[in-house]
Write a protein that holds these residues in place. Structure first.
Motif, PDB file in Angstrom:
ATOM      1  N   GLU A 112       0.839  -1.201   0.000  1.00 31.00           N
ATOM      2  CA  GLU A 112       0.000   0.000   0.000  1.00 31.00           C
ATOM      3  C   GLU A 112       0.879   1.259   0.000  1.00 31.00           C
ATOM      4  O   GLU A 112       2.082   1.186   0.239  1.00 31.00           O
ATOM      5  CB  GLU A 112      -0.870   0.022   1.264  1.00 31.00           C
ATOM      6  N   ASN A 113       0.221   2.393  -0.216  1.00 30.59           N
ATOM      7  CA  ASN A 113       0.946   3.669  -0.261  1.00 30.59           C
ATOM      8  C   ASN A 113       1.627   4.012   1.059  1.00 30.59           C
ATOM      9  O   ASN A 113       2.599   4.747   1.083  1.00 30.59           O
ATOM     10  CB  ASN A 113      -0.015   4.800  -0.621  1.00 30.59           C
ATOM     11  N   LYS A 114       1.104   3.461   2.155  1.00 28.51           N
ATOM     12  CA  LYS A 114       1.656   3.822   3.463  1.00 28.51           C
ATOM     13  C   LYS A 114       3.137   3.410   3.595  1.00 28.51           C
ATOM     14  O   LYS A 114       3.847   3.929   4.453  1.00 28.51           O
ATOM     15  CB  LYS A 114       0.847   3.188   4.600  1.00 28.51           C
ATOM     16  N   TYR A 119       5.033   9.273   2.457  1.00 24.94           N
ATOM     17  CA  TYR A 119       3.617   9.066   2.794  1.00 24.94           C
ATOM     18  C   TYR A 119       3.217   9.879   4.022  1.00 24.94           C
ATOM     19  O   TYR A 119       2.130  10.458   4.075  1.00 24.94           O
ATOM     20  CB  TYR A 119       3.360   7.572   3.031  1.00 24.94           C
ATOM     21  N   ARG A 226       6.358   0.066   9.173  1.00 23.94           N
ATOM     22  CA  ARG A 226       6.264   0.200   7.710  1.00 23.94           C
ATOM     23  C   ARG A 226       7.648   0.302   7.068  1.00 23.94           C
ATOM     24  O   ARG A 226       7.784   0.809   5.961  1.00 23.94           O
ATOM     25  CB  ARG A 226       5.444   1.438   7.371  1.00 23.94           C
TER      26      ARG A 226
END
Lengths: 420, 222
Positions: A112-114, A119, A226
């Protein structure tokens, strides 16, 4: 007989049955999530306290602008950096922690973009085309063994770095650890193509860090959920060409921008040691930022207050929930009293009725506990069940049974049977 | 003698004042009798019936059933005594609202080790005898007052007790239904030999009994 009566009782008082289960579930869910939060904060607070006891000194190179250009052109720059690095890690007066927040380019990234660099500040960069594919710029950190020890980094799954993992071997994938959130993206053993400081290579997933793993960088907590956690690799061999020299140069420049952990030394002593080491390595553009724990002090104070507040709130809610549950249960059993009286004139005993009441309360608790575990997954993203919830449940069962048991002993069968 | 109670005392405490519900009452009932207990409200007649049924306690006195002392202070034995020896019927029928006719009648059997088949045959036979076979699946709110009382009678008889105690059994019923219910009691007494004790205000009902006693302020007066 028990089950038959229980089903009928629940069916007969459907609304009360649902309300009681919801009450139990709400109270227990709140407690469960609060305890989870408390545990996390407490763990962090303990980490802060550990950090508060230590003195961190950040080592920052001053190769910017003209200095950088000049240093880059010096023939022996890599050798001097390597010398300086080895002096840092071999020094017996302090521990040297490598912690470089250098993002990586990952080929055909499916996450995902996270996970993408920028981000946090809504500045995601689109994938770029490099030779044979699209590469996304993702959050990454390069660390050494000292960093793992200092911040007590633990694994959710897989294996921790070994000493050999920090050594670069050409054509061998570099083992990495991934942050907890990556568990839904990659599996242990997956190989991923990356670009690290223009070094096109492969990394291999060795494990996943526990949820909320974090490090402290410049007095700020950085959660690694992340992040791709990369071993701060060491190049034992000399570069074959200028391209490879460039890679090693950038890597070592990152490696010497680390943190000195010195508990026994004063800032002046640290400064003197570093001055001496830079002199030996013929490097003179390094500055030291002394440890400053003010922000950690404030965080620590805030965490303590939050813990106190949550504990008080949890106790108040538990008390309120227990009292309201006891009232609801008593109300329900008061409604059932006439039926109990009918059972008593038809062969039942007080003990049997007590067993029946206990079974019913136990069932409520089982439902509420199961829902609490389910809600923990919904709210926290993983199943969590604190042993305190089990203890609270046992306590509530005990308190809730007291009144109906007392009521059943005082039951006036003849009066109840006369009721309309 | 089926029942022999001696010097029963039962007091109710209301703050500082004490009400004597039974004041040294003694009573003997023979097997096969159909006895009516009459008296004003608060005279102690229902209290006496509850004590005979084992659902109320005495402050003092002795209770012998079939020449055996009734264990008035032992809950478990008392519940077995109630289940095996007594059939109890009250004015408001005391049926469980969420159970149908069949299950209400079967309730006493479920506290004993009967198989489903046995329960089914016993209950259906009894429902047939009180003309409620076709109402086996109906719930109390779907039945008339007379039908509810017949369900209550069937339940009281399911264990084949020797003694049937009825507290104002026709108090909620119209005259026609009252007669039907009393016919059932007469049948149970005369044909099946059951001993029946009925608490009532109603003289017409008392007239159908073999003996009538009057209670006043916790004592038998006539």
């Amino acid at each position: 007989m028990f089950l038959e009566e229980f089903k009928a009782s629940c069916k007969d008082n459907k609304l009360i049955f649902i309300i009681i289960i919801l009450q139990f579930t709400t109270a227990l869910t709140f407690l469960n999530i609060s305890i989870n939060g408390l545990n996390t904060i407490y763990f962090k607070k303990t980490s802060f306290n550990q950090s508060l006891d230590k003195n961190y000194y950040e080592l920052i190179d001053n190769y910017t602008g003209n200095n950088e250009v000049a240093f880059k052109n010096e023939q022996d720059n890599l050798k001097r950096l390597k010398d300086f690095y080895h002096l840092l890690i071999q020094n017996e007066n302090f521990n040297y922690m490598e912690m470089s927040f250098q993002p990586l380019y990952v080929k055909d990234f499916q996450g995902e973009n996270k996970f993408l660099y920028g981000y946090k500040h809504n500045q995601n960069q689109p994938p770029i085309l490099l030779d044979n594919g699209y590469y996304s710029y993702v959050y990454s950190i390069q660390i050494n063994e000292t960093t793992i020890t200092e911040f007590n980094l633990k694994l959710e799954d897989g294996e921790m770095f070994m000493e050999t993992d920090y050594l670069y071997h050409k054509d061998t994938p570099i083992p990495v650890l991934l942050g907890y959130d990556y568990m839904s993206v990659y599996n242990i053993g997956d190989e991923i193509e990356i670009d690290y400081l223009q070094l096109r290579t492969k990394i291999k997933v060795k494990g996943f860090l526990s949820k909320n793993s974090s490090v402290i960088n410049q007095d700020t907590i950085v959660y690694l959920d992340r992040y791709i956690v990369f071993p701060s690799i060491t190049f034992n061999m000399d570069p074959f060409n200028s391209f490879e020299k460039g890679i090693q140069y950038r890597a070592y420049l990152n490696k010497v921008n680390g943190v000195i952990v010195a508990n026994e030394l004063s800032p002046n002593e640290v400064q003197n040691i570093i001055n001496n080491l830079t002199k030996i390595s013929s490097l003179n553009n390094f500055i030291i930022i002394g440890s400053n724990n003010d922000q950690l002090d404030i965080l620590n104070l805030q965490a303590s207050k939050f813990i106190d507040l949550t504990v008080i709130l949890s106790i108040l809610i538990s008390l309120f929930a227990t009292i309201s549950l006891i009232l609801s249960i008593c109300n329900k059993f008061r409604r059932n009293m006439k039926n109990y009286a009918i059972h008593l004139i038809n062969g039942s005993t007080i003990i049997y009725i007590k067993k029946f009441i206990a079974l019913e309360i136990l069932f409520y608790m089982l439902c509420a506990n199961a829902l609490t575990i389910l809600f923990s997954y919904i709210f926290l993203g993983y199943f969590y069940y604190s042993t305190y919830i089990l203890l609270t449940t046992v306590l509530i069962i005990f308190l809730t049974l007291l009144i109906p048991f007392k009521m059943i002993h005082k039951i006036n069968v003849s009066t109840l049977l006369r009721e309309e | 003698m089926l029942i022999n109670v001696m010097d029963l005392y039962k007091y109710y405490h209301h703050g500082d004042s004490i009400t004597k519900a039974l004041d040294g009452l003694s009573l003997q009932v023979k097997k096969g009798e159909m006895l009516a207990i009459m008296g004003r409200s608060g005279s102690g007649k229902s209290t006496l019936l509850n004590i005979l049924a084992g659902i109320d306690y005495v402050d003092k006195g002795k209770y012998y059933y079939d020449n055996k002392k009734v264990p008035l202070n032992n809950q478990k034995e008392l519940s077995i005594f109630r289940r095996d020896k007594i059939g109890f019927i009250v004015q408001n029928f005391a049926l469980i609202g969420y159970k149908n006719t069949f299950d209400n009648v079967a309730l006493p059997l479920k506290y004993q080790k009967y198989t489903k088949k046995e329960i089914n045959s016993k209950v259906m036979a009894l429902l047939k005898s009180v003309s409620l076979k076709d109402k086996a699946n109906k719930y109390p709110h779907e039945l008339s007052g007379g039908e509810c009382q017949r369900v209550a009678i069937a339940r009281a008889l399911i264990n084949d007790p020797e003694l049937i105690l009825a507290d104002e059994p026709t108090g909620s019923l119209d005259i026609k239904t009252e007669e039907e219910i009393m016919d059932i009691f007469a049948y149970l007494n005369q044909e099946l030999g059951k001993t029946i004790i009925i608490v009532t205000h109603n003289f017409d009902i008392a007239k159908k009994c073999t003996r009538v006693i009057h209670i006043h302020e916790g004592k038998i007066t006539a």
